[in-house]
Design a protein around this motif. Structure first.
Motif, mmCIF file in Angstrom:
data_model
loop_
_atom_site.group_PDB
_atom_site.id
_atom_site.type_symbol
_atom_site.label_atom_id
_atom_site.label_comp_id
_atom_site.label_asym_id
_atom_site.label_seq_id
_atom_site.Cartn_x
_atom_site.Cartn_y
_atom_site.Cartn_z
ATOM 1 N N THR A 3 -6.512 3.150 -80.461
ATOM 2 C CA THR A 3 -7.888 4.111 -80.027
ATOM 3 C C THR A 3 -9.018 3.821 -80.788
ATOM 4 N N ALA A 28 -15.527 9.898 -72.737
ATOM 5 C CA ALA A 28 -14.581 9.040 -73.011
ATOM 6 C C ALA A 28 -13.249 9.660 -72.814
ATOM 7 N N SER A 31 -9.790 8.333 -74.579
ATOM 8 C CA SER A 31 -9.783 6.745 -74.983
ATOM 9 C C SER A 31 -10.612 6.688 -76.337
ATOM 10 N N SER A 131 -19.354 3.022 -73.278
ATOM 11 C CA SER A 131 -19.111 1.890 -72.581
ATOM 12 C C SER A 131 -18.705 0.595 -73.349
ATOM 13 N N ARG A 134 -14.994 0.920 -74.538
ATOM 14 C CA ARG A 134 -14.116 0.577 -73.470
ATOM 15 C C ARG A 134 -14.218 -0.819 -73.203
#
Length: 138
Positions: A3, A28, A31, A131, A134
């Motif tokens: 993570t 998020a 995450s 973004s 991820r």
């Protein structure tokens, strides 16, 4: 995959870094490991910052300004400073970014209207960072 961790830093840790951390938690979820701190923390979270975040479903209840924890800093992946006044010495392995957020007070905009504009500026940056973390583009 581990993570990713992010530390948002401003001077007082009462407004912008708290906003960024709250918005990242919302964007998020689990995450991203999210933290905030100040280079010279104040005593309380800015009430207008908290109010502006509540409008978008982010609750800062229970949050308190805190200093940078050296142990935490040593294991953070991303350090984001908000504004030019907050500085953090670079550490190996971490990515550093500075977000010079919009400052509506320089245009005579104050109060909750100011905080909403600051929130929206930070929210757009948080969404882009989330973004990237991820590995997606939106």
């Amino acid at each position: 995959m581990t993570t990713p961790s992010v530390l948002f830093v401003c001077v007082k840790n009462g407004g912008k870094s708290q906003m960024a951390a709250g918005l990242m938690r919302k964007a998020a979820g689990d995450s991203v490991e999210v933290h905030s701190a100040g280079t010279r923390p104040s005593g309380t979270v800015n009430a207008l910052s908290a109010e502006a975040l509540l409008e978008v479903g982010v609750d800062l209840s229970g949050e308190q300004p805190k200093p940078i924890d050296p142990e935490l800093l040593s294991r953070i992946d991303y350090v984001i400073t908000l504004g030019s006044e907050a500085t953090v010495d670079p550490i190996d392995g971490a990515t550093f970014e500075n977000w010079n957020t919009d400052e509506p007070s320089e245009r005579g905009i104050d109060g909750i209207e100011r905080m909403r504009l600051v929130r929206n500026d930070i929210a757009a940056r948080v969404e882009e960072l989330a973004s990237r973390l991820r590995g997606t583009d939106g």
